[in-house]
Design an enzyme around this catalytic site. Structure first.
Site, mmCIF file in Angstrom:
data_model
loop_
_atom_site.group_PDB
_atom_site.id
_atom_site.type_symbol
_atom_site.label_atom_id
_atom_site.label_comp_id
_atom_site.label_asym_id
_atom_site.label_seq_id
_atom_site.Cartn_x
_atom_site.Cartn_y
_atom_site.Cartn_z
ATOM 1 N N ARG A 11 -2.219 -8.636 -3.236
ATOM 2 C CA ARG A 11 -1.365 -7.635 -3.898
ATOM 3 C C ARG A 11 0.103 -7.990 -3.758
ATOM 4 N NH1 ARG A 11 -2.399 -1.475 -2.557
ATOM 5 N NH2 ARG A 11 -2.093 -2.168 -0.417
ATOM 6 N N LYS A 66 -7.107 2.615 -6.017
ATOM 7 C CA LYS A 66 -6.732 4.033 -6.163
ATOM 8 C C LYS A 66 -5.370 4.184 -6.831
ATOM 9 C CE LYS A 66 -6.897 4.839 -1.722
ATOM 10 N NZ LYS A 66 -7.242 3.471 -1.295
ATOM 11 N N ARG A 70 -6.898 -1.681 8.687
ATOM 12 C CA ARG A 70 -6.870 -0.471 7.840
ATOM 13 C C ARG A 70 -8.276 -0.113 7.368
ATOM 14 N NH1 ARG A 70 -2.990 -2.632 3.704
ATOM 15 N NH2 ARG A 70 -3.383 -0.742 2.513
ATOM 16 N N ARG A 78 3.471 -6.356 0.739
ATOM 17 C CA ARG A 78 3.584 -5.287 1.748
ATOM 18 C C ARG A 78 3.243 -5.854 3.117
ATOM 19 N NH1 ARG A 78 0.260 -0.144 -0.519
ATOM 20 N NH2 ARG A 78 -0.232 -0.044 1.695
ATOM 21 N N ARG A 97 -6.961 11.993 4.185
ATOM 22 C CA ARG A 97 -7.609 10.866 4.852
ATOM 23 C C ARG A 97 -8.282 11.296 6.155
ATOM 24 N NH1 ARG A 97 -3.727 6.620 2.310
ATOM 25 N NH2 ARG A 97 -4.874 4.685 2.567
HETATM 26 P P1 ADP Z 1 -5.302 1.035 -3.335
HETATM 27 O O1 ADP Z 1 -4.251 1.990 -3.856
HETATM 28 O O2 ADP Z 1 -6.688 1.597 -3.414
HETATM 29 O O3 ADP Z 1 -5.003 0.474 -1.978
HETATM 30 P P2 ADP Z 1 -4.297 -0.733 -5.473
HETATM 31 O O4 ADP Z 1 -4.435 0.113 -6.699
HETATM 32 O O5 ADP Z 1 -2.933 -0.945 -4.943
HETATM 33 O O6 ADP Z 1 -5.321 -0.222 -4.323
HETATM 34 O O7 ADP Z 1 -4.969 -2.155 -5.807
HETATM 35 C C1 ADP Z 1 -5.002 -3.199 -4.836
HETATM 36 C C2 ADP Z 1 -4.748 -4.548 -5.521
HETATM 37 O O8 ADP Z 1 -5.827 -4.855 -6.407
HETATM 38 C C3 ADP Z 1 -3.479 -4.588 -6.376
HETATM 39 O O9 ADP Z 1 -2.939 -5.884 -6.259
HETATM 40 C C4 ADP Z 1 -3.976 -4.349 -7.797
HETATM 41 O O10 ADP Z 1 -3.155 -4.996 -8.756
HETATM 42 C C5 ADP Z 1 -5.367 -4.994 -7.766
HETATM 43 N N1 ADP Z 1 -6.348 -4.284 -8.577
HETATM 44 C C6 ADP Z 1 -6.462 -2.953 -8.770
HETATM 45 N N2 ADP Z 1 -7.527 -2.667 -9.561
HETATM 46 C C7 ADP Z 1 -8.101 -3.868 -9.862
HETATM 47 C C8 ADP Z 1 -9.247 -4.256 -10.648
HETATM 48 N N3 ADP Z 1 -10.016 -3.356 -11.248
HETATM 49 N N4 ADP Z 1 -9.537 -5.577 -10.710
HETATM 50 C C9 ADP Z 1 -8.778 -6.486 -10.070
HETATM 51 N N5 ADP Z 1 -7.696 -6.186 -9.336
HETATM 52 C C10 ADP Z 1 -7.350 -4.907 -9.230
HETATM 53 P P1 AMP Z 2 -1.520 3.417 1.126
HETATM 54 O O1 AMP Z 2 -0.284 3.235 0.314
HETATM 55 O O2 AMP Z 2 -2.376 4.546 0.624
HETATM 56 O O3 AMP Z 2 -2.293 2.112 1.277
HETATM 57 O O4 AMP Z 2 -1.058 3.856 2.592
HETATM 58 C C1 AMP Z 2 -0.261 3.006 3.385
HETATM 59 C C2 AMP Z 2 -0.128 3.576 4.781
HETATM 60 O O5 AMP Z 2 0.542 4.850 4.744
HETATM 61 C C3 AMP Z 2 -1.449 3.848 5.520
HETATM 62 O O6 AMP Z 2 -1.991 2.683 6.142
HETATM 63 C C4 AMP Z 2 -0.985 4.910 6.548
HETATM 64 O O7 AMP Z 2 -0.272 4.322 7.614
HETATM 65 C C5 AMP Z 2 -0.001 5.735 5.713
HETATM 66 N N1 AMP Z 2 -0.698 6.824 5.010
HETATM 67 C C6 AMP Z 2 -0.893 6.944 3.672
HETATM 68 N N2 AMP Z 2 -1.577 8.058 3.377
HETATM 69 C C7 AMP Z 2 -1.839 8.675 4.565
HETATM 70 C C8 AMP Z 2 -2.536 9.849 4.947
HETATM 71 N N3 AMP Z 2 -3.116 10.651 4.041
HETATM 72 N N4 AMP Z 2 -2.606 10.150 6.270
HETATM 73 C C9 AMP Z 2 -2.036 9.362 7.198
HETATM 74 N N5 AMP Z 2 -1.383 8.231 6.914
HETATM 75 C C10 AMP Z 2 -1.277 7.878 5.608
#
Ligand code: ADP
Ligand code: AMP
Length: 216
Positions: free
Chosen positions: A127, A13, A171, A160, A88
């Protein structure tokens, strides 16, 4: 246009929302990024949110909704808002409608990025994030040119604390229980589009742009 990007943790995302925002002039609003910033700065919100985030739980609705309300107000007049990781919960979804209509906006589409759990866990545990500019890497899929260093600014890359396998799985469970019901909720309103999140970043970006009618 105002769009919600949803999907499980690790679906891509943040990666896709950043690209879409840059390419199409939308404002990217991610409560996860904003909350991590608040934790880093030690603000009252950050102090309250940290314990929830560390164990992979959702931060209470009231805190997240007020955080987003302020950001939506600040971005008035933008070409469009791109919500990443919000809403969420159903309470957040209701609040989003109310906040958008307060500002004279409405939600145009919800894209649901679909990815199997095991692949999402691999993406989360691999990541790495730049401490300075927040750029996203993956040890295997998007490795930096120099190990541990950001290609863009040279900053240090870190993992992270909620990307350990144990917390990543917690999660995912939270996602299943609290966020997945939103898929049926938005589908019933005719707003939902599923997008396959597998494959490379560019491939997924292309699918998303096409779905949103933002080709090019
Ligand atoms: P989210 O925001 O949904 O938690 P991220 O965008 O942070 O996910 O992506 C999670 C991990 O996967 C990051 O390390 C990112 O670089 C990697 N990633 C994102 N999209 C892809 C893809 N299409 N193929 C491989 N790795 C990806
Ligand atoms: P993310 O960066 O989207 O992976 O979110 C990291 C963490 O932030 C989550 O595991 C939650 O603890 C908190 N968080 C992010 N977005 C929300 C949301 N919409 N509602 C509640 N907690 C959130």
């Amino acid at each position: 246009m105002n769009v919600v990007v949803m999907g499980p943790p690790g679906a891509g995302k943040g990666t896709q929302a950043k690209l879409l925002a840059e390419r199409h002039g939308l404002v990217h609003l991610s409560p996860g990024d904003l909350l991590r910033e608040a934790v880093k700065e030690g603000t009252p919100l950050g102090l309250e949110a940290k314990a929830y985030m560390d164990r992979g739980s959702l931060v209470p609705d009231g805190l997240v909704i007020e955080l987003m309300r302020a950001r939506i107000r600040e971005s008035g007049g933008a070409r469009g808002l791109l919500f990443d990781g919000f809403p969420r919960t159903l309470a957040q979804a209701d609040a989003l409608d109310a906040m958008l209509s307060e500002s004279g906006f409405a939600l145009d589409m919800v894209v649901n990025v679909v990815l199997p759990e095991e692949e999402a866990i691999r993406r989360l545990t691999g990541r790495r994030v730049c401490r300075v500019c927040g750029a996203n890497y993956h040890l295997e899929y998007r490795p930096p040119n120099a190990p541990g260093r950001c290609d863009l600014c040279g900053g240090e890359l870190y993992q992270r604390s909620d990307d350990s396998e144990e917390t990543a799985r917690a999660r995912f469970e939270v996602y299943r229980r609290q966020t997945e019901p939103l898929i049926a909720y938005y589908a019933a309103r005719g707003l939902l589009r599923d997008v396959d999140g597998s494959g490379g970043v560019d491939e997924v970006a292309e699918r998303l742009s096409r779905t949103l009618g933002l080709a090019g």
